[in-house]
Design a protein around this motif. Structure first.
Motif, short mmCIF file in Angstrom:
data_model
loop_
_atom_site.label_atom_id
_atom_site.label_comp_id
_atom_site.label_asym_id
_atom_site.label_seq_id
_atom_site.Cartn_x
_atom_site.Cartn_y
_atom_site.Cartn_z
N SER A 1 0.81 -1.24 0.00
CA SER A 1 0.00 0.00 0.00
C SER A 1 0.83 1.27 0.00
O SER A 1 0.37 2.32 0.43
N ARG A 2 2.09 1.21 -0.48
CA ARG A 2 2.91 2.41 -0.65
C ARG A 2 2.58 3.01 -2.00
O ARG A 2 2.55 2.30 -3.00
N THR A 3 2.36 4.32 -2.03
CA THR A 3 2.02 5.01 -3.26
C THR A 3 3.23 5.81 -3.73
O THR A 3 3.88 6.49 -2.94
N PHE A 4 3.53 5.71 -5.03
CA PHE A 4 4.66 6.44 -5.61
C PHE A 4 4.42 6.62 -7.09
O PHE A 4 3.43 6.12 -7.64
N LEU A 5 5.31 7.37 -7.74
CA LEU A 5 5.20 7.62 -9.17
C LEU A 5 6.11 6.69 -9.96
O LEU A 5 7.20 6.36 -9.50
N ALA A 6 5.64 6.29 -11.14
CA ALA A 6 6.44 5.48 -12.05
C ALA A 6 6.53 6.22 -13.39
O ALA A 6 5.55 6.80 -13.85
N ARG A 7 7.69 6.18 -13.99
CA ARG A 7 7.94 6.82 -15.29
C ARG A 7 7.54 5.87 -16.41
O ARG A 7 7.80 4.67 -16.34
N VAL A 8 6.91 6.41 -17.47
CA VAL A 8 6.57 5.62 -18.65
C VAL A 8 7.63 5.89 -19.70
O VAL A 8 7.75 7.00 -20.19
N PRO A 9 8.45 4.87 -20.07
CA PRO A 9 9.50 5.09 -21.08
C PRO A 9 8.91 5.43 -22.44
O PRO A 9 7.76 5.09 -22.75
N SER A 10 9.71 6.06 -23.28
CA SER A 10 9.23 6.52 -24.58
C SER A 10 8.77 5.37 -25.47
O SER A 10 7.91 5.56 -26.32
N LYS A 11 9.29 4.15 -25.29
CA LYS A 11 8.87 3.04 -26.15
C LYS A 11 7.41 2.64 -25.92
O LYS A 11 6.80 2.02 -26.78
N PHE A 12 6.83 3.03 -24.78
CA PHE A 12 5.42 2.74 -24.50
C PHE A 12 4.49 3.90 -24.83
O PHE A 12 3.29 3.71 -24.91
N ARG A 13 5.02 5.10 -24.97
CA ARG A 13 4.18 6.27 -25.18
C ARG A 13 3.45 6.17 -26.51
O ARG A 13 4.04 5.87 -27.54
N ASN A 14 2.17 6.43 -26.49
CA ASN A 14 1.29 6.37 -27.66
C ASN A 14 1.20 4.98 -28.28
O ASN A 14 0.78 4.83 -29.41
N VAL A 15 1.64 3.96 -27.55
CA VAL A 15 1.52 2.58 -28.02
C VAL A 15 0.51 1.83 -27.17
O VAL A 15 -0.34 1.12 -27.68
N ILE A 16 0.60 2.00 -25.84
CA ILE A 16 -0.38 1.40 -24.94
C ILE A 16 -1.03 2.52 -24.14
O ILE A 16 -0.45 3.58 -23.95
N TRP A 17 -2.24 2.27 -23.71
CA TRP A 17 -2.97 3.25 -22.92
C TRP A 17 -3.13 2.67 -21.53
O TRP A 17 -3.68 1.59 -21.36
N ILE A 18 -2.65 3.41 -20.55
CA ILE A 18 -2.66 2.93 -19.17
C ILE A 18 -3.93 3.44 -18.49
O ILE A 18 -4.21 4.63 -18.49
N ARG A 19 -4.67 2.51 -17.90
CA ARG A 19 -5.94 2.85 -17.26
C ARG A 19 -5.81 2.75 -15.75
O ARG A 19 -5.09 1.90 -15.23
N ILE A 20 -6.54 3.60 -15.05
CA ILE A 20 -6.59 3.53 -13.60
C ILE A 20 -7.22 2.19 -13.22
O ILE A 20 -8.24 1.79 -13.79
N GLY A 21 -6.60 1.48 -12.30
CA GLY A 21 -7.06 0.16 -11.91
C GLY A 21 -6.32 -0.96 -12.63
O GLY A 21 -6.46 -2.12 -12.29
N GLY A 22 -5.51 -0.60 -13.64
CA GLY A 22 -4.72 -1.60 -14.36
C GLY A 22 -3.50 -2.00 -13.55
O GLY A 22 -3.17 -1.39 -12.53
N TYR A 23 -2.82 -3.03 -14.01
CA TYR A 23 -1.65 -3.54 -13.31
C TYR A 23 -0.42 -3.44 -14.19
O TYR A 23 -0.49 -3.62 -15.41
N LEU A 24 0.72 -3.14 -13.56
CA LEU A 24 1.99 -2.97 -14.26
C LEU A 24 3.08 -3.77 -13.56
O LEU A 24 2.98 -4.06 -12.38
N ILE A 25 4.12 -4.09 -14.33
CA ILE A 25 5.37 -4.54 -13.73
C ILE A 25 6.31 -3.36 -13.84
O ILE A 25 6.48 -2.80 -14.93
N VAL A 26 6.87 -2.93 -12.71
CA VAL A 26 7.79 -1.79 -12.70
C VAL A 26 9.15 -2.21 -12.16
O VAL A 26 9.26 -3.15 -11.37
N GLU A 27 10.17 -1.51 -12.62
CA GLU A 27 11.54 -1.69 -12.13
C GLU A 27 11.75 -0.65 -11.05
O GLU A 27 11.72 0.55 -11.31
N ARG A 28 11.93 -1.10 -9.80
CA ARG A 28 12.15 -0.17 -8.70
C ARG A 28 13.55 0.40 -8.76
O ARG A 28 14.48 -0.27 -9.17
N GLU A 29 13.70 1.66 -8.35
CA GLU A 29 15.03 2.27 -8.27
C GLU A 29 15.82 1.58 -7.19
O GLU A 29 15.29 1.19 -6.15
#
Length: 126
Positions: A56-84
Motif C-alpha cells: 500500500s505504498r504510493t509512488f510515481l512510475a515513469r513511462v518510457p518513450s517506447k510505450f508512449r502512444n503505443v499502450i494506454w494505461i488505465r486507472i485500476g490496471g496492473y503494471l510490472i515496474v523496475e524499482r530504483e
C-alpha cells in the motif's frame, strides 16, 4: 529505371508500432527480484503514473518513450515496474519518481502470473 518505392515516414512508423503492440500483448512476463507488480491509482500526466504496491505504498512510475502512444494505461490496471535501487527510495515522499514501467499486464498475463503463484496476495481481486 525501376526502383522500389520508399515507404513514407508514417508507413515506417506504423510497421514498427505494430510489432511493439504485438510484443506487449503476446509476452508472458514475470517480475524479477528488482521488479514489482503494482496497481495504477492515478495518471498525473507528463508520462508519469501514480501506482500502489502490495504494501500500500504510493509512488510515481515513469513511462518510457517506447510505450508512449503505443499502450494506454488505465486507472485500476496492473503494471510490472523496475524499482530504483536507491536506498532512500523507501522513505521518499509520494510525489517522487521511484520506478520505471517495464510491462503493462493484460488479463491473460495476469492469469499466467496467478497460475505461477507470482501474483501479490494484496491484489487477489485482480
Amino acid at each position: 529505371r525501376s526502383r522500389s518505392p520508399t515507404p513514407l515516414p508514417h508507413q515506417r512508423h506504423a510497421m514498427g508500432r505494430g510489432r511493439k503492440v504485438e510484443s506487449v500483448l503476446s509476452e508472458l512476463p514475470e517480475p524479477t527480484e528488482s521488479q514489482a507488480i503494482v496497481r495504477v491509482t492515478g495518471t498525473p500526466g507528463g508520462n508519469l503514473v501514480q501506482v500502489t504496491d502490495e504494501a500500500s505504498r504510493t509512488f510515481l512510475a515513469r513511462v518510457p518513450s517506447k510505450f508512449r502512444n503505443v499502450i494506454w494505461i488505465r486507472i485500476g490496471g496492473y503494471l510490472i515496474v523496475e524499482r530504483e535501487a536507491d536506498e532512500e527510495a523507501e522513505g521518499r515522499e509520494v510525489g517522487k519518481v521511484q520506478a520505471t514501467l517495464v510491462h503493462y499486464l493484460y488479463r491473460d498475463q495476469i492469469r499466467h502470473l496467478q497460475s505461477r503463484s507470482l501474483w501479490p496476495s494484496a491484489f487477489a481481486d485482480g
